[in-house]
Structure formats: C-alpha cells, structure tokens
Design a protein around this motif. Structure first.
Motif, PDB file in Angstrom:
ATOM      1  N   ILE A 165       0.863  -1.187   0.000  1.00 33.25           N
ATOM      2  CA  ILE A 165       0.000   0.000   0.000  1.00 33.25           C
ATOM      3  C   ILE A 165       0.897   1.234   0.000  1.00 33.25           C
ATOM      4  O   ILE A 165       1.654   1.467   0.940  1.00 33.25           O
ATOM      5  N   ARG A 367      -2.867  -0.363   8.018  1.00 32.01           N
ATOM      6  CA  ARG A 367      -2.437   0.654   7.057  1.00 32.01           C
ATOM      7  C   ARG A 367      -2.169   1.946   7.795  1.00 32.01           C
ATOM      8  O   ARG A 367      -2.962   2.356   8.639  1.00 32.01           O
ATOM      9  N   GLN A 417       1.267  -2.450   6.510  1.00 26.79           N
ATOM     10  CA  GLN A 417       1.366  -2.902   5.127  1.00 26.79           C
ATOM     11  C   GLN A 417       1.605  -1.742   4.168  1.00 26.79           C
ATOM     12  O   GLN A 417       1.387  -1.878   2.966  1.00 26.79           O
ATOM     13  N   SER A 419       1.206   2.697   3.512  1.00 30.85           N
ATOM     14  CA  SER A 419       0.529   3.906   3.973  1.00 30.85           C
ATOM     15  C   SER A 419      -0.178   4.629   2.840  1.00 30.85           C
ATOM     16  O   SER A 419       0.183   4.511   1.669  1.00 30.85           O
TER      17      SER A 419
END
Length: 818
Positions: A165, A367, A417, A419
């Motif tokens: 991400i 996240r 995972q 940002s």
C-alpha cells in the motif's frame, strides 16, 4: 549457486553491457534522442498506458516523439525495449541473459538494464504495474532537455516494493490549500506524478465531509470530480480508496440511517472504481464501537452492491477515548467480519501502533495514515519548533521535511502494510515523494529521491541545487531561529538558482514552492533579530523611567516598538514572497492568503502571517496603555517595574518558559523520538493560547485574556497527549525553605488536569482554559531532599496536559528552624 558460477555470470554481464560493472558510480550517459520504443504487448491497457506515459513525459521535456513499434529494429539504432516478464521469450538471447543476471522481481517489481554497446534500454515489469513503475524510474533517471535524451549507462536495477500500500489522499474539498482549484486534467497530471514515483493508491473524499460543500475555486461539483478521480486512477491501474467519515445525526435512528444509506448508494454508484473504504472511528464522527460496527455492516452491503470486492477499513481515532471504548472497539475488530479490511493507524489514535499490533489478530493488516501535511498541532509536529516560525509559517505551510519523513516512516514501518498519507494540498509535495520512496524501499537514501524529484520535475541542470536546497529548507526549521545563520545562506543558494532559471522553471510550481520558503524564512530570521533588539531597547528605556519620568519612558518605548512596522527591515524579501504567492496561485491554485487568494483560514495561508510580531510588542503596548492611564506617578512606576519583572521568580527561585530549549532540559522523556515519532509517550511542543473558549489558535494575533494581547510565553507549551504523565524535574532546591509554584496553563486543549509534587497532591483536577495563571504551595515533604519532581496527568478521556510557564518562588520569610 557456487562462487564460480556467480563470477561467470558477472563476467558475462559485463561483456554484454559493454564492460560496465553493475551499479558503479560514474557520470557517463548514452544518447537516446533518436531512439524508438519496442513493445510486443497489444492488449493490456496498463502496459499501453505506461508507454503513453513515457512518450508524453519525454515530449513534454524534449519535444522528441518516440515512435512505438512491435518488432525488433532491422538496423542498429537506439532502442527502449518494454515488456512483461512473461514475454521474455520474444527477447534476443543476449537480452534474456542480461536480465537473468539481475535478482528476481516480486509483485509490482521491475528490471531496468542499460546496454551501452547496443544502445539499448530494457524495462521489464513483473506484471503490468511493474511496467509502469519501471518506466517511472527510467523517467526519473533520464537527463532530458530540449532535443536531447540522455540515459546514465550505469543503470542496472532490479526492484520490488517492500509494502503493498503506497499512496496519498487527494481530497477535492474547500479545506485543502490547492486541490479545490484543480481541473480533472490537473488531477490526472498529479496522480501520474505520484505513480511515476511509485504510488499505487489514491484516497478520495465524498461530497459531504467536515467541510463546506463547495468553494469559490471549484470548477465542477464534487460528485463529478470524484468520478473523474476514480477514472484517472483506474487508467493508471491504481487502487481507489475513499475516506468517508460518519457525519449523520443518529446512527441508531432508522430515519437518520436511511438518509445515510441513500447517500452512499448515490456515491458508490457514481464511482467506476472503488477498492477500499476508510471510515475513521473519530476526527470526525465519534461513535461508540457497538454503534459504529453495526453501521459499518449496513454500509458494507451498499458498498459491495457496486464494488463487490471492496473492504471497509476503520481507525480507532477518538479525541477523548476511554479504556472501555478501546476494549469494545478491538473486540469487534478481532471478530474479523467478512466486509472488514483492516485497521488504519493515523492522527488522534491514543494507542501506539506496536500495541495495536499486539491487540489485534495476527492476520489483520494495518495501514498507516500519516499526517505529512501539518507542521504543528499534528501527528508528527516539527520537534521543539521555534515560536517565530510557528506563528508565521503556521500549521499548514509549504513544509519539505525529507530527512524527518524518512525517520518517521522507518520508526514503525514494519508494523503496517504501507501507507496512504493525510494531505491537505500541495504544501507537502516533497513529503509525498519521500514517503512513497520509503514505502517502496525503506533503505533508499533521501538524497536519491530528492535528486530524482529535482531532475524530473525541475530539470537536469537543477538536480543538485534543488535537491540540496530542499534539505537546506528543512535545516532552516531546526533549533532556535535567532542563532540559525544558515537561513540567509539557504536564501542565497536559492537566489542563485533563481537567477539562472529559465522562464519555464520560474513558472514551475515546485520551484516556486522552494523559492518562496527560502525568502520567507530569511525574512522572518531578519525580522526576529530586528524585533528582538527593538524589544530590548524598549525595556531599557522603561528601566530608566524613574529618572526620566514614566510618561516620557512610555513614549520612547512605544516609538521604539513601533519601528518594527514603521521602519521595517528587508522589505524586498517580503515583496518577493507576495509575488511568489500570486505566482503559485496562478500556477497551481495555491491559496496562501485569505483576502487575495480566498484561502480557508488556517489552511495554508501563511503569507497572511508574514508580519505577525515576533516579539512581545503587542503585550507590552497593551500593558503600557493601561499603565499610562494611572493618575499617580508612583503607581505608574510600580506597574512598569512589575511588568518588567514579570518573569523574575525572586532570589533562589526558578523560572521556565517552555518555548526555550534550556527549559526543556528539565522535561523528562522516557522514549527517544526515533522510537516514538508521534509523541504518544514522549512530551512534545504545543502552540496556541486556548483561553476564553478558544480551543486553539494558529497565531498570536488573536486576542487573549481580558481583551488584551497575550504574552508570547503563553503561545508555547510542553505537552503530553491524553493521560500520559508530564514530568518536570527541579534540582538543588533548599530543603530548609518553603516554596510556592506559579504555573501557566494555556494551550490548544481544555482538559481536566491535576498536579503532584513527588507524588503528593498539589491540586486536584481542574479545567484548564478558564484562566491562565494558578498559584499553589509546594508540599514541604516534596523538597526535603532538595529535588522536586512535578507531574501532571489528565483524567480518562481528556486530550492532554499542557504547561507554558513555571515559577518556583522561594518564601524566605517562612524558613524552617535550624
């Protein structure tokens, strides 16, 4: 694989690329100005789009049209070969062997190899996204100018992102400092820029947020623009997220819920692509967890009707959380509902990400939602920021913080995972690129990303000057401004770039943003020196009041202080800031003033603060005005002395103003910033007066207590968040004396706090923000060893403890017997 095999592969590789060793540092380049693009892909839309990106970005910078063909050239000519890993059987054997010497790639990864002997550049994606990111890296490394394309010959890269991400929030709403002025084509250009630097996600916002529905800048309604944003992202193969707060009146009332459901049908249906929904638990939209998760299940049904694979992510954001709230929240999270995507860690989350990871099930992803856009009163404020900058640059200035962003990212990156950043406009443009680079590879040096930024966005000849200039702007913000002589040197470096800049570069918004900060910083530095000296001169004149008479001294002091605006310094630097503010408005819609550029107050309009007083002139003038009205000369002289002695704790006493780094030496910090970048455990600098019902202010121009301007000391605090204790230690007190403490409680929060001295209660919970100054007796048992540990804590659910000033006053009249 044996060492002999490795050596053989390396030798073969060097022969094929013309004798160049991989990853060597040299300045040799290969002329690709007459090159063609070879690609065998005919159907994949993202690969074809990626080729268009390469073609269009090269044309934009060089005016060279790179023709695309689907067959190998029949004669020797420079060639850029683009393909997917699965198409390597169509490549000549020698190209395949070169690529095989590079490490294998993973999802979204790519390989780039430059072969000087055959004037060939190979770009091979592990998948279609990998093709886009490989082309993006090639574009960043190319040295492009009018009629010229040069490629460094030492490029031999195999790269895959560490985190899946990687993105940024681009909200089309009035609160942003520039986005609301953009057209769809401007969003397309900016989203492409982010993709070229490795981003794979964009977060958009619905028409209804904690903001106005429209602004004078908007060219189309929000519902139309977010549809365009979704289409644009899809064309680049990027994931579309939406930040969607809960702003309904009552999520337990069927009529209210019905309205919310109807709104979401309209929004979700309008978007051609939506991969994930992020619903904050608060800030805004505070709900109790049971109500929140019951509503999210209903919202998920609507979401999946139009986007079957989309998930809902939620954050434990809450301004005033309690243990019961968190227990209920994580209880729901660990049920792992079918519609649930994961946890988002962002601003105003009390629990450190390390603890969140422990509280949730192993398979639940996190996240990050980092605030890269704000400089104070934020998730990651500039540490111990000088007040002169805080009240002029403010919360949302142009804020390149490249080395700081890397530290913040890498401190806790392993817990998530990746940002999608919290952004309010273009002010954080450099930070976006740095953050994406770190999400791709946390080991990558900041200077590499800055050189790519300068080369690609400004021009090859500006690479080193702009890259180092951005680091210098970050250095401008570190430590006390009054003694930071490098600020003027930074301006001189940017001025040299300005003199050499072409008309196109002078119209480049990224160059303009760096340049305006260089001028602004230098102007504030020079003003601070000047106004500090004016205040000292005025105080000296008031010290002589008993000789010259109070009214004469007051007149002289008033005239001296008013020189700050009557006879200003370095006006040419200010004028250049105003010109550049207009230029940025014209080039990118940046709104740096309220009156001229129609900015939202406190949202990027730092030019409005360009002449905010940097000394205590306003408070002194208010005090002198009141003193002057006293009819008795003796009283006037006494009041002048009292004003001048405001910070004097008396013989044997102590005074601290927590805008001073020296006072911060008394503050206890148990965790380093590298381990706690968001200050969830450590103390931080706070700003704002926060009296008379004002939750906080962005600058000192707001009126303070009892209608008078406030002393600058009230604008600075040492702060801890939530119920984290604030500890301040004093040493070498006299155990045989009695002491009292005078304390100033000002700041953004209006919390219930209590104070103890060596664990002995000094005062129980009181509500701050009502009055600034309190005075209490220090328990004698707290100083019997000569040391004093003061501690402040908030009640559960409060926002934090704040202290701006402390006087420890020795009472020599009540000394104990020997």
């Amino acid at each position: 694989m044996s060492e002999r095999t490795n050596l053989f592969s390396l030798i073969l590789f060097c022969i094929l690329v013309g004798g160049m060793m991989p990853n060597t540092m040299n300045s040799q380049t290969m002329d690709m100005s007459t090159s063609k693009i070879v690609c065998f892909e005919k159907k994949n839309p993202l690969v074809l789009k990626s080729i268009s990106v390469l073609h269009e970005e090269v044309v934009k910078r060089t005016h060279i049209q790179l023709r695309v063909q689907r067959k190998w050239p029949t004669e020797s000519q420079p060639t850029i070969v683009i393909g997917l890993k699965g198409q390597l059987d169509k490549f000549p054997q020698e190209y395949q062997e070169v690529l095989e010497t590079l490490p294998a790639t993973q999802v979204e990864g790519y390989k780039i190899a430059v072969l000087p002997k055959s004037k060939t550049v190979l770009v091979v994606g592990n998948d279609p996204r990998g093709v886009l990111y490989g082309i993006g890296n090639l574009l960043r490394k190319m040295e492009m100018g009018a009629g010229e394309i040069l490629v460094p010959v030492d490029i031999q890269i195999s790269s895959s992102p560490k985190y899946p991400i990687r993105g940024h929030q681009l909200g089309y709403r009035p609160k942003t400092n520039s986005y609301d002025a953009w057209s769809a084509s401007q969003f397309d250009s900016y989203i492409r820029d982010l993709a070229i630097f490795g981003a794979n996600s964009i977060e958009i916002m619905p028409p209804r947020t904690d903001d106005d529905f429209t602004s004078v800048h908007m060219q189309v309604p929000v519902i139309e623009m977010i549809e365009e944003q979704s289409k644009i992202c899809d064309s680049y193969g990027m994931d579309v997220w939406m930040w969607y707060p809960n702003l309904g009146k009552d999520y337990e009332n069927s009529d209210s819920v019905k309205l919310e459901i109807e709104e979401r049908h309209k929004i979700f249906k309008a978007l051609p692509r939506l991969d994930a929904l992020f619903v904050p638990g608060g800030d805004p939209g505070d709900l109790e967890p049971d109500v929140l998760f019951n509503w999210l299940a209903q919202e998920a049904e609507v979401l999946n009707k139009y986007h079957p694979n989309a998930k809902i992510w939620v954050s434990p954001q809450a301004f005033r959380p309690t243990k019961a709230w968190f227990d209920a929240f994580y209880g729901h999270v660990n049920k792992e509902y079918s519609w649930f995507g994961g946890i988002v860690f962002g601003p105003w989350i009390k629990t450190p990400i390390q603890e969140i990871r422990k509280r949730i099930n192993t398979g639940i992803p996190i996240r990050r939602y980092p605030d890269i856009t704000h400089s104070l009163s934020s998730q990651y404020p500039i540490p111990k920021w000088d007040l002169a900058y805080a009240i002029t640059l403010g919360r949302e200035c142009i804020n390149p913080r490249p080395t700081d962003e890397k530290m913040i990212h890498n401190a806790i990156d392993d817990y998530a995972q990746g940002s999608i950043s919290y952004s309010e406009g273009t002010n954080d443009d450099v930070n976006k690129m740095i953050w994406t680079a770190q999400d791709w590879d946390p080991n990558s040096p900041v200077i590499d990303a800055l050189r790519d930024y300068a080369r690609f966005f400004v021009g090859n000849e500006y690479t080193e000057g702009v890259a180092q200039g951005l680091i210098a702007l970050e250095k401008n913000l570190e430590g006390p401004l009054l003694t930071n002589e490098s600020v003027v040197r930074t301006l001189q470096q940017w001025q040299e770039l300005e003199k050499k800049a072409t008309p196109e570069v002078l119209l480049n918004f990224r160059f303009q943003m760096g340049l305006i900060r260089a001028y602004f910083d230098a102007y504030q530095y020079r003003r601070l020196i000047y106004e500090t000296e004016l205040e000292q001169m005025a105080r000296q004149q008031l010290i002589l009041a008993s000789k010259e008479g109070s009214k004469i001294a007051i007149k002289k002091a008033r005239e001296t202080l008013s020189n700050a605006w009557e006879v200003p310094v370095m006006v040419q630097w200010k004028e250049r800031c105003l010109e550049l503010a207009d230029a940025l408005f014209n080039s990118i819609g940046a709104q740096l003033t309220i009156e001229k550029h129609f900015a939202a107050a406190g949202r990027g309009n730092f030019i409005d603060n360009i002449d905010v007083p940097l000394n205590d002139a306003m408070w002194l003038l208010d005090q002198l005005g009141s003193i002057e009205k006293r009819e008795n000369e003796e009283v006037r002289l006494e009041e002048i002395d009292k004003m001048l002695e405001r910070n004097n704790p008396g013989p044997g006493g102590f005074y601290d103003n927590f805008g001073s780094l020296r006072s911060w030496e008394r503050v206890v910090s148990h965790v380093s910033r590298e381990l706690d970048p968001g200050d969830l455990v450590s103390p931080r600098t706070g700003f704002g007066v926060g009296l008379k019902g004002e939750e906080w202010v962005h600058e000192v121009t707001a009126k303070g207590f009892e209608g008078q301007s406030t002393p600058l000391a009230w604008m600075n605090q040492v702060t801890t968040l939530y119920d984290q204790p604030l500890e301040i230690v004093y040493n070498n007190l006299d155990p045989k004396s009695s002491y009292k403490i005078r304390v100033a409680y000002t700041g953004r929060f209006r919390s219930r706090i209590k104070m103890t001295a060596d664990d002995i209660l000094v005062h129980d919970f009181i509500k701050t923000g009502v009055q600034p100054i309190y005075e209490f007796k220090i328990p004698e048992d707290a100083i019997k060893d000569g040391d004093l540990k003061l501690e402040w804590t908030c009640g559960e659910g409060e926002r934090g403890s704040q202290v701006s000033e402390i006087w420890i006053i020795r009472d020599d009249i009540t000394q104990k017997e020997q």
